[in-house]
Each structure stands twice: as structure tokens, then as C-alpha cells.
Design a protein around this motif. Structure first.
Motif, mmCIF file in Angstrom:
data_model
loop_
_atom_site.group_PDB
_atom_site.id
_atom_site.type_symbol
_atom_site.label_atom_id
_atom_site.label_comp_id
_atom_site.label_asym_id
_atom_site.label_seq_id
_atom_site.Cartn_x
_atom_site.Cartn_y
_atom_site.Cartn_z
ATOM 1 N N TYR A 1 0.810 -1.298 -0.055
ATOM 2 C CA TYR A 1 -0.041 0.008 0.065
ATOM 3 C C TYR A 1 1.031 1.160 -0.042
ATOM 4 O O TYR A 1 0.655 2.215 -0.972
ATOM 5 C CB TYR A 1 -0.714 -0.149 1.212
ATOM 6 C CG TYR A 1 -1.680 1.262 1.442
ATOM 7 C CD1 TYR A 1 -2.742 1.831 0.545
ATOM 8 C CD2 TYR A 1 -1.449 2.093 2.653
ATOM 9 C CE1 TYR A 1 -3.438 2.940 0.593
ATOM 10 C CE2 TYR A 1 -2.279 3.271 2.479
ATOM 11 C CZ TYR A 1 -3.147 3.588 1.795
ATOM 12 O OH TYR A 1 -4.132 4.699 1.998
ATOM 13 N N TRP A 2 1.773 1.221 0.954
ATOM 14 C CA TRP A 2 2.780 2.385 0.927
ATOM 15 C C TRP A 2 3.588 2.780 0.070
ATOM 16 O O TRP A 2 3.815 3.928 -0.435
ATOM 17 C CB TRP A 2 3.360 2.821 2.497
ATOM 18 C CG TRP A 2 2.289 2.652 3.453
ATOM 19 C CD1 TRP A 2 1.850 1.495 4.442
ATOM 20 C CD2 TRP A 2 1.566 3.661 4.047
ATOM 21 N NE1 TRP A 2 1.019 1.966 5.321
ATOM 22 C CE2 TRP A 2 0.592 3.407 5.126
ATOM 23 C CE3 TRP A 2 1.495 4.934 3.608
ATOM 24 C CZ2 TRP A 2 -0.334 4.181 5.793
ATOM 25 C CZ3 TRP A 2 0.605 5.862 4.255
ATOM 26 C CH2 TRP A 2 -0.256 5.487 5.355
ATOM 27 N N ASN A 3 4.337 1.661 -0.456
ATOM 28 C CA ASN A 3 5.308 1.780 -1.485
ATOM 29 C C ASN A 3 4.712 2.237 -2.902
ATOM 30 O O ASN A 3 5.380 3.339 -3.525
ATOM 31 C CB ASN A 3 6.052 0.461 -1.817
ATOM 32 C CG ASN A 3 7.131 0.097 -1.036
ATOM 33 O OD1 ASN A 3 7.880 1.012 -0.495
ATOM 34 N ND2 ASN A 3 7.319 -1.214 -0.735
ATOM 35 N N PRO A 4 3.664 2.058 -3.211
ATOM 36 C CA PRO A 4 3.087 2.697 -4.559
ATOM 37 C C PRO A 4 2.838 4.095 -4.409
ATOM 38 O O PRO A 4 3.030 5.056 -5.130
ATOM 39 C CB PRO A 4 1.982 1.624 -4.949
ATOM 40 C CG PRO A 4 2.192 0.356 -4.503
ATOM 41 C CD PRO A 4 2.937 1.018 -3.190
ATOM 42 N N MET A 5 2.299 4.450 -3.045
ATOM 43 C CA MET A 5 1.830 5.729 -2.666
ATOM 44 C C MET A 5 3.188 6.545 -2.783
ATOM 45 O O MET A 5 3.188 7.877 -3.266
ATOM 46 C CB MET A 5 1.290 5.610 -1.469
ATOM 47 C CG MET A 5 0.585 7.116 -0.947
ATOM 48 S SD MET A 5 -0.007 7.257 0.650
ATOM 49 C CE MET A 5 -1.218 5.996 0.375
ATOM 50 N N ARG A 6 4.255 6.226 -2.177
ATOM 51 C CA ARG A 6 5.421 7.044 -2.200
ATOM 52 C C ARG A 6 6.027 7.200 -3.360
ATOM 53 O O ARG A 6 6.559 8.484 -4.099
ATOM 54 C CB ARG A 6 6.467 6.190 -1.431
ATOM 55 C CG ARG A 6 7.740 6.875 -1.390
ATOM 56 C CD ARG A 6 8.887 6.508 -0.458
ATOM 57 N NE ARG A 6 10.082 7.130 -0.587
ATOM 58 C CZ ARG A 6 11.134 6.936 0.531
ATOM 59 N NH1 ARG A 6 11.134 6.318 1.392
ATOM 60 N NH2 ARG A 6 12.121 7.551 0.153
#
Length: 342
Positions: free
Chosen positions: A51-56
């Protein structure tokens, strides 16, 4: 001797410049010459996981495209005094005269004052993933309406129970932190959505005490194993996001020989789910478009910096995906991200 001193001074100056450049702090930067007015702070709760990796990535690529340096600040899931540390990141951004701040607040009220102080200093602040208690304390919120997303998950789970002829039993909820605004909203929503579909039969189900694991799979595994042992009528588990609960729930279902016997509905796509499809350790998920959240956060933060009016809420829709479709869905997400970044 004078020539030697000049040479030594020049070497020391060069070394100091190299050291300063090397200590940039793990963020993607654009060629802005270190201008604070072209610097954005991006403060997610964590920056690991599907979830967080693609957002970053979405935030980094958009900042670079718009000519801004993105400074990413976060801390490990089990960090002691995590709230205080992230508030410190806001204060650092203000002290450094950043152009804008984007933050996923871990708690709805504790972040109010530092965010207001940033605004008073003329620095626009956008919240994402989770919001503040008072919307007036920030410029905009980008992300999922977590209560509505939870309601969708609750409805889908109730529909599946009815389809399977299950009309009573215990229900478990597993999350990272019960105090996180996202978790509070998701739990509230899923209970409302569940009751909306189940109707009068809702009284035949009992929600057990919510498990929190601080994103540590071993913790949620152990606690859910205890609930399974103590509640022989456990029929449904919700995991409300992040790798800890996802992995912990699936491992508990496997260790207790409950794979495919206890339904499991999760939050957000991760390749981890693919390990539980065949034996039924995942039933279905609702997924947020994490990459697009990152893109929209930065695009709207820059608009605000430029003095343009932006909406107070910028919603990102969720999609329900059955277990049998998760692998193909993951491929589509990967292709979409590649297309978006080209």
C-alpha cells in the motif's frame, strides 16, 4: 606554505560539500539547487508494503515532474513514541521553510496544533490516508472515505455469510492500531455495512475485542489463535490493512486448520494475498488506488502552493476484489502503474 594552506582549505571545503550532499536523507530530488521554496515534505505512517510503496512512488514521480524536491520522512511500524517523532517531522519542515507538507496523521487530534502552526507559517498542509478531527485544520484531505470503504467490506462479508447459510457466530477484527483514525473509521463502517445487509440477524453475531498488532504479524497470529481457541463459533475475520495483520491472520488460520472454514476479508491489494487464495485463507478484499493517492497529494499540494483553490476533500474510490480475481487484479495494477509513469 601559503599555497599549502590554500590547497588544504580548498580540499576541506570540497569534502564538506560532498558530505552535505551525501546526507540528503533517502528522498528523490529534482534539480532545484536546494531551494526550500521548491521542497515538499511527505510524511506517511510507514513507507513499506504494497500500500505505502506505490503511494510513495506516485508522490516522488509527481514531485519530480513538477520540479520539486520531495523529502520523505517516516519511522518503522513499532517505533517508540511514533506520534511525537512524526510531529517532529512537521516542525522540521516548518523550521526549514518547506513549500508544503503532506502527512498521514497517526492520530486525529494530536497532530492538530503542529499542522495549524504550519498553516500559520504560510505552509499549506494536506492530509492523506487519514484525516484530522476538524477538517478546517488542513487545506485538503486526499484518500479513501474509510468509513464508506469499511461499509463495502462489511456488506460483502454479510452477503457471503448469507450465501453460505451462516446466520450466527463470532467475528474478529485485526488491525495495526485501534487509535488510528483510518482503523476507527473502517471498523465503524464495516459494522454498519454488515448490519445493513444482515438486518435483524445481526444480533446473532458477536464482534470480539479488536486485535491490534502494531504491524507485527507474530502478535496478530498469536492473538487470533487465542480467539479461535476460545470461540469455537468464529466464522469471520476482517483484517483492516498492512502486512502485519494480513500475514498474521493467514498464518493463524493455517496453524489452527481453519483455512477455508473461517472467512477472511482484507483491506488493500498485496501479493501476500496470493499465498492464501488456493486454500481459502483470503475470501475477498477492498483495494485503494495507492499510487493515485500519492499523485493527487502532490498535484494538489502544488496547486495550493501556487494559490489555486482546491477541494477540501479529494476522494479516491475503492474496489472490491474476490479472492479468485486477486492475481489478475494485481497484474492490472502493475500495468496501470507502468502506463501512468511512462
Amino acid at each position: 606554505m601559503k599555497k599549502f594552506l590554500k590547497l588544504a582549505t580548498a580540499l576541506i571545503a570540497t569534502l564538506l560539500v560532498l558530505v552535505a550532499c551525501a546526507s540528503g536523507g533517502g528522498s528523490k530530488s529534482s534539480s532545484n539547487g536546494g531551494d526550500a521554496k521548491k521542497t515538499l515534505y511527505f510524511i506517511p505512517i510507514v513507507d513499506i508494503g504494497a500500500y505505502w510503496n506505490p503511494m510513495r512512488l506516485g508522490a516522488e514521480e509527481t514531485a519530480e515532474k513538477l520540479g520539486y524536491e520531495l523529502i520523505v520522512k517516516t519511522s518503522p511500524p513499532a517505533e517508540a513514541q511514533k506520534n511525537e517523532k512524526h510531529i517532529g517531522f512537521i516542525n522540521e519542515a516548518v523550521s526549514n521553510g518547506a513549500a508544503g507538507i503532506a502527512i498521514a496523521p497517526i492520530e486525529a487530534t494530536m497532530f492538530k496544533n503542529p499542522i495549524k502552526q504550519a498553516g500559520d507559517a504560510g505552509i499549506p498542509v494536506i492530509t492523506f490516508d487519514a484525516d484530522l478531527e476538524n477538517p478546517e485544520d488542513r487545506v485538503s484531505y486526499v484518500g479513501t472515505d474509510n468509513e464508506l470503504a469499511g461499509a463495502e467490506l462489511g456488506r460483502r462479508a454479510a452477503e457471503r455469510l448469507i450465501a453460505d447459510g451462516i446466520t450466527a457466530g463470532s467475528i474478529s477484527i485485526v488491525c495495526v492500531d485501534r487509535a488510528q483514525p483510518t482503523m476507527i473509521a473502517r471498523e465503524k463502517g464495516l459494522k454498519a455495512g454488515f448490519e445493513e445487509v444482515m438486518g435483524d440477524k445481526t444480533k446473532n453475531f458477536k464482534f470480539l475485542e479488536t486485535i491490534q498488532d502494531k504491524d507485527q504479524a507474530a502478535v496478530s497470529k498469536e492473538q487470533l489463535e487465542g480467539q479461535i481457541t476460545a470461540n469455537k463459533d468464529l466464522v469471520l475475520v476482517f483484517s483492516l490493512g498492512s502486512e502485519g495483520p494480513d500475514v498474521g491472520v493467514m498464518e493463524a488460520l493455517a496453524s489452527q486448520n481453519k483455512a477455508g472454514k473461517i472467512l477472511h476479508f482484507g483491506f488493500d491489494y498485496t501479493p501476500t494475498w496470493e499465498k492464501g487464495i488456493e486454500d481459502g485463507r483470503i475470501t475477498g478484499i477492498v483495494d485503494q488506488d495507492a499510487y493515485n493517492i500519492g499523485v493527487q497529494v502532490i498535484e494538489n499540494l502544488v496547486k495550493s502552493i501556487d494559490g489555486k483553490k482546491i477541494d477540501k476533500n479529494i476522494p479516491i474510490d475503492v474496489k472490491f476484489v474476490e479472492a479468485k480475481d486477486i492475481v489478475e487484479y494485481g497484474k492490472q495494477k502493475a500495468e496501470q502503474k507502468t502506463t501512468t509513469t511512462e
